[in-house]
Scaffold this motif. Sequence first.
Motif, PDB file in Angstrom:
ATOM      1  N   VAL A 196     -23.396 -16.504  25.699  1.00 50.43           N
ATOM      2  CA  VAL A 196     -22.107 -15.863  25.487  1.00 50.43           C
ATOM      3  C   VAL A 196     -21.580 -16.349  24.140  1.00 50.43           C
ATOM      4  CG1 VAL A 196     -19.808 -15.540  26.417  1.00 50.43           C
ATOM      5  CG2 VAL A 196     -21.715 -15.953  27.955  1.00 50.43           C
ATOM      6  N   LEU A 197     -21.139 -15.426  23.314  1.00 50.18           N
ATOM      7  CA  LEU A 197     -20.615 -15.822  22.021  1.00 50.18           C
ATOM      8  C   LEU A 197     -19.206 -16.381  22.188  1.00 50.18           C
ATOM      9  CD1 LEU A 197     -21.777 -12.920  19.666  1.00 50.18           C
ATOM     10  CD2 LEU A 197     -22.925 -15.053  20.229  1.00 50.18           C
ATOM     11  N   THR A 198     -18.936 -17.476  21.517  1.00 53.58           N
ATOM     12  CA  THR A 198     -17.570 -17.995  21.513  1.00 53.58           C
ATOM     13  C   THR A 198     -16.735 -17.147  20.565  1.00 53.58           C
ATOM     14  OG1 THR A 198     -18.001 -19.445  19.648  1.00 53.58           O
ATOM     15  CG2 THR A 198     -18.432 -20.339  21.841  1.00 53.58           C
ATOM     16  N   ASP A 199     -15.401 -17.307  20.651  1.00 47.74           N
ATOM     17  CA  ASP A 199     -14.526 -16.556  19.759  1.00 47.74           C
ATOM     18  C   ASP A 199     -14.848 -16.873  18.305  1.00 47.74           C
ATOM     19  OD1 ASP A 199     -13.356 -15.322  21.852  1.00 47.74           O
ATOM     20  OD2 ASP A 199     -11.510 -16.498  21.831  1.00 47.74           O
ATOM     21  N   ALA A 200     -15.166 -18.149  18.041  1.00 53.50           N
ATOM     22  CA  ALA A 200     -15.481 -18.544  16.653  1.00 53.50           C
ATOM     23  C   ALA A 200     -16.753 -17.842  16.176  1.00 53.50           C
ATOM     24  CB  ALA A 200     -15.643 -20.053  16.578  1.00 53.50           C
ATOM     25  N   GLN A 201     -17.748 -17.777  17.048  1.00 56.98           N
ATOM     26  CA  GLN A 201     -18.995 -17.096  16.668  1.00 56.98           C
ATOM     27  C   GLN A 201     -18.757 -15.609  16.439  1.00 56.98           C
ATOM     28  OE1 GLN A 201     -21.073 -18.515  20.150  1.00 56.98           O
ATOM     29  NE2 GLN A 201     -22.601 -19.577  18.901  1.00 56.98           N
ATOM     30  N   ILE A 202     -17.913 -15.030  17.299  1.00 56.63           N
ATOM     31  CA  ILE A 202     -17.595 -13.608  17.147  1.00 56.63           C
ATOM     32  C   ILE A 202     -16.928 -13.371  15.794  1.00 56.63           C
ATOM     33  CG2 ILE A 202     -16.125 -11.751  18.032  1.00 56.63           C
ATOM     34  CD1 ILE A 202     -16.664 -12.889  20.855  1.00 56.63           C
ATOM     35  N   ASP A 203     -15.974 -14.244  15.460  1.00 57.93           N
ATOM     36  CA  ASP A 203     -15.290 -14.110  14.165  1.00 57.93           C
ATOM     37  C   ASP A 203     -16.288 -14.231  13.016  1.00 57.93           C
ATOM     38  OD1 ASP A 203     -12.879 -13.739  15.352  1.00 57.93           O
ATOM     39  OD2 ASP A 203     -12.198 -15.812  15.115  1.00 57.93           O
ATOM     40  N   GLU A 204     -17.221 -15.173  13.172  1.00 58.41           N
ATOM     41  CA  GLU A 204     -18.193 -15.395  12.107  1.00 58.41           C
ATOM     42  C   GLU A 204     -19.098 -14.173  11.942  1.00 58.41           C
ATOM     43  OE1 GLU A 204     -20.067 -19.281  12.410  1.00 58.41           O
ATOM     44  OE2 GLU A 204     -21.878 -18.381  11.528  1.00 58.41           O
ATOM     45  N   ASN A 205     -19.595 -13.652  13.091  1.00 58.33           N
ATOM     46  CA  ASN A 205     -20.437 -12.454  13.019  1.00 58.33           C
ATOM     47  C   ASN A 205     -19.665 -11.268  12.443  1.00 58.33           C
ATOM     48  OD1 ASN A 205     -22.460 -13.926  14.122  1.00 58.33           O
ATOM     49  ND2 ASN A 205     -22.531 -12.854  16.082  1.00 58.33           N
ATOM     50  N   ALA A 206     -18.397 -11.181  12.828  1.00 58.65           N
ATOM     51  CA  ALA A 206     -17.575 -10.079  12.324  1.00 58.65           C
ATOM     52  C   ALA A 206     -17.448 -10.178  10.810  1.00 58.65           C
ATOM     53  CB  ALA A 206     -16.198 -10.098  12.988  1.00 58.65           C
ATOM     54  N   ARG A 207     -17.223 -11.402  10.319  1.00 56.17           N
ATOM     55  CA  ARG A 207     -17.127 -11.584   8.858  1.00 56.17           C
ATOM     56  C   ARG A 207     -18.434 -11.218   8.176  1.00 56.17           C
ATOM     57  NH1 ARG A 207     -13.877 -15.951   9.893  1.00 56.17           N
ATOM     58  NH2 ARG A 207     -15.691 -17.302  10.006  1.00 56.17           N
ATOM     59  N   ALA A 208     -19.563 -11.657   8.771  1.00 62.54           N
ATOM     60  CA  ALA A 208     -20.872 -11.363   8.186  1.00 62.54           C
ATOM     61  C   ALA A 208     -21.098  -9.843   8.130  1.00 62.54           C
ATOM     62  CB  ALA A 208     -21.974 -12.022   9.013  1.00 62.54           C
ATOM     63  N   PHE A 209     -20.676  -9.173   9.173  1.00 63.93           N
ATOM     64  CA  PHE A 209     -20.822  -7.722   9.243  1.00 63.93           C
ATOM     65  C   PHE A 209     -19.983  -7.072   8.151  1.00 63.93           C
ATOM     66  CE2 PHE A 209     -22.618  -5.549  13.145  1.00 63.93           C
ATOM     67  CZ  PHE A 209     -23.085  -4.472  12.426  1.00 63.93           C
ATOM     68  N   LEU A 210     -18.754  -7.552   8.046  1.00 69.13           N
ATOM     69  CA  LEU A 210     -17.824  -6.964   7.102  1.00 69.13           C
ATOM     70  C   LEU A 210     -18.325  -7.141   5.671  1.00 69.13           C
ATOM     71  CD1 LEU A 210     -15.261  -5.470   7.668  1.00 69.13           C
ATOM     72  CD2 LEU A 210     -13.982  -7.579   7.396  1.00 69.13           C
ATOM     73  N   THR A 211     -18.898  -8.300   5.394  1.00 71.34           N
ATOM     74  CA  THR A 211     -19.453  -8.557   4.064  1.00 71.34           C
ATOM     75  C   THR A 211     -20.507  -7.512   3.721  1.00 71.34           C
ATOM     76  OG1 THR A 211     -19.121 -10.911   4.423  1.00 71.34           O
ATOM     77  CG2 THR A 211     -20.617 -10.284   2.642  1.00 71.34           C
ATOM     78  N   GLN A 212     -21.390  -7.243   4.686  1.00 74.04           N
ATOM     79  CA  GLN A 212     -22.458  -6.279   4.447  1.00 74.04           C
ATOM     80  C   GLN A 212     -21.914  -4.861   4.313  1.00 74.04           C
ATOM     81  OE1 GLN A 212     -25.996  -6.899   6.938  1.00 74.04           O
ATOM     82  NE2 GLN A 212     -25.147  -8.885   7.475  1.00 74.04           N
ATOM     83  N   VAL A 213     -20.985  -4.526   5.209  1.00 77.92           N
ATOM     84  CA  VAL A 213     -20.416  -3.181   5.211  1.00 77.92           C
ATOM     85  C   VAL A 213     -19.692  -2.905   3.896  1.00 77.92           C
ATOM     86  CG1 VAL A 213     -18.495  -1.901   6.213  1.00 77.92           C
ATOM     87  CG2 VAL A 213     -20.266  -2.881   7.695  1.00 77.92           C
ATOM     88  N   SER A 214     -19.057  -3.952   3.359  1.00 76.43           N
ATOM     89  CA  SER A 214     -18.270  -3.763   2.139  1.00 76.43           C
ATOM     90  C   SER A 214     -19.167  -3.546   0.915  1.00 76.43           C
ATOM     91  CB  SER A 214     -17.342  -4.960   1.915  1.00 76.43           C
ATOM     92  OG  SER A 214     -18.125  -6.110   1.654  1.00 76.43           O
ATOM     93  N   LEU A 215     -20.488  -3.698   1.058  1.00 79.39           N
ATOM     94  CA  LEU A 215     -21.402  -3.342  -0.033  1.00 79.39           C
ATOM     95  C   LEU A 215     -21.445  -1.819  -0.207  1.00 79.39           C
ATOM     96  CD1 LEU A 215     -24.340  -5.813   0.717  1.00 79.39           C
ATOM     97  CD2 LEU A 215     -22.528  -6.035  -1.003  1.00 79.39           C
TER      98      LEU A 215
END
Lengths: 401, 401
Positions: free
Chosen positions: A91-110
């Motif tokens: 189960v992902l913790t809230d912190a992990q979710i935030d981290e994955n979300a940031r990683a996703f956003l970084t890629q999407v913003s390309l």
Amino acid sequence: MTRADDILRPMRRTIDTIIDEDALRDRLDSGAQLRIKYGVDLTAPDLHLGHAVNLWLMRHLQEHGHRVVFLLGDLTTRVGDPTGKSETRPVLTDAQIDENARAFLTQVSLVLDTSPEVFEVRRNSEWFDRMPVAELLTLFSMTTHAQLMARDMFRDRLAQGREIALHELTYPVLQGYDSFAMDSDLTIVGSDQLFNEMMGRQYQQRLGSRPQSLITTVITPGLDGGPKQSKSLGNYIALTDMAGDKFGKAMSLPDDLTGVWASAYTTLDDARVAELTTASARGGRDARDAKLAMAEALVARYHGADAAAREREAFLRVFSEGATPETTDAVQLTSPVLTTLALLELARPDLSGSARRRLLAQGAVRVDGTLLTDPDLALTVRDGSILRTGRRTWTRLDLPA
Amino acid sequence: MTRADDILRPMRRTIDTIIDEDALRDRLDSGAQLRIKYGVDLTAPDLHLGHAVNLWLMRHLQEHGHRVVFLLGDLTTRVGDPTGKSETRPVLTDAQIDENARAFLTQVSLVLDTSPEVFEVRRNSEWFDRMPVAELLTLFSMTTHAQLMARDMFRDRLAQGREIALHELTYPVLQGYDSFAMDSDLTIVGSDQLFNEMMGRQYQQRLGSRPQSLITTVITPGLDGGPKQSKSLGNYIALTDMAGDKFGKAMSLPDDLTGVWASAYTTLDDARVAELTTASARGGRDARDAKLAMAEALVARYHGADAAAREREAFLRVFSEGATPETTDAVQLTSPVLTTLALLELARPDLSGSARRRLLAQGAVRVDGTLLTDPDLALTVRDGSILRTGRRTWTRLDLPA
């Protein structure tokens, strides 16, 4: 020509199907800002050129003033084993979710424009966290077992005698409800998401909203000529790959796919794509030049024309034009399969073990342009591949005949 | 003889199966108070003698100090159509739920001891209302599609090409979780609930509790000799039937079922049940007397020995001994099928239409002891049936030969 025609025309090349095109055209003609659902599962934030086809369509719509709603499916990342005994479903913790979300956003913003006028981030926990169980069951009551079993993925699993857990059976409903909750007008997805997004239409209709239109996009073969790019096959170009990697990988594509890639992954116009396709069919130097043009256009889209021209030049210098790098040795391998570290030991006996590891850690080791960082990765080397270690050292890898 | 033997022995007559009997015996021997799950669906609060078999077993356990937890499944009564368009799935309001719960409790209290030491009322909304959706999905993840499809009811529906809505598929999980949440040690159910209560065992185990034991009970044929009592077939005795109705209906049972009913629905001991079975087989007056004894014992269990003796006397006076009621007419019908109101028009031409409707509304109209209140109900009359209108008027209904 209507406004809808004007917007849709340049999109056609990578569109496979439009579901409810009339509604989409009405909405585009109306001039109102569309809400475009871009839903992602937070467990795998690794985007490649295949995913980017959809993102570039969204980017195009953003340029016409429409809004992408980047929807993080964080609800299901918190579904897991309450006994904590299962390793397979962390189960992902809230912190992990935030981290994955940031990683996703970084890629999407390309690709996407992330300014607030045309971009919005939402999480589906916003609505599901405050939804009473009775309401969720009510949503479930609008879908039948038979309807869910019509989904390819479920049918295939049953046919193969594999299990479907009950929560998986509910995911199409949850994803469908997302479309209602976030008020989606349109979503652009791969055909594997068609079933779930049709659920979105069903739920929007049942709950009194206008159903979203759907666009599915063409699927383009991977670098190895296989049906599509996939992480597990390693036959893809990642959005986060550096310009040189993108260029080198694109050049490893089979000649007969140059036109298809040019169509899907570059902004070259249709006439130029047709030229490249014809040139590729002629083979030899023409085919190579066509692929160079495709690779340059591909890289230019992400890194700009200057960077793309530089990578073309570097590629030609090393691989094509016979220019002499500072060092070009050859090493004879006894087997094509070995770890990165074992390869470095053979190719760079002049370096210490720690110097070799440092090169890896610095991102200075590539085979045929592909970056290698994991010392323990098992490689499969092709005869004549080029190993680059550091800025100016190239080694040709020879295999037994 | 252990304490468990002592408690279980008188229960055996109506027990079909015990699942995990060892655990049940251990718990009974330990002297600790068992928590006995009695879960009900609030949409159909109409209990008959068949349901009461389970209640009497619970009552017996209460007499040994154990606690019945009366669990109202109010969650699912609030699952419905949010568009409000469907007539087939009315969502119960909180007030209706409370009303149904009271009606249920009234019926249950005809058998169970409702003192707080041995009786507790709970609602499953207590735990589901505060359960986040992610946790519910986690529960779902512990069950597979294949496991659910093993349930008879689902299999049969699929085989018949009938729909299963997704929420129905989740009900076994919800019912299973109830056992965990309320900490059930034992539940006594009909075999149709076996699957769902086995889910209870599975969820208790997965979530770290001791699984409940299960008792299923024998199923006894209905008044018409059909496989069981059911509301839709009208072949049942309701717990709320008055003593006279219970007696009269019991006397309409086929002779060869007297012993079976005596075993399931009375406290007559095994030897006496055997005598009644033998007497029934002899037919004639012996069979009638056996059935009278069964009916009297059946009524005595609910209404006491005095009331039962009175009903026996009344029954004999009217139907058996040739006593003359104040009025006994006969009416010749042309067809066995007609509405209640049409029957009253034929049988009581002396009354006005409004007087006939008043009789119905007052609950003063019965055919062979069965109360009729709906003027538009389509009846199927048997030749020689007795229609009673008001306290003292009997009419024999004759059909064409």
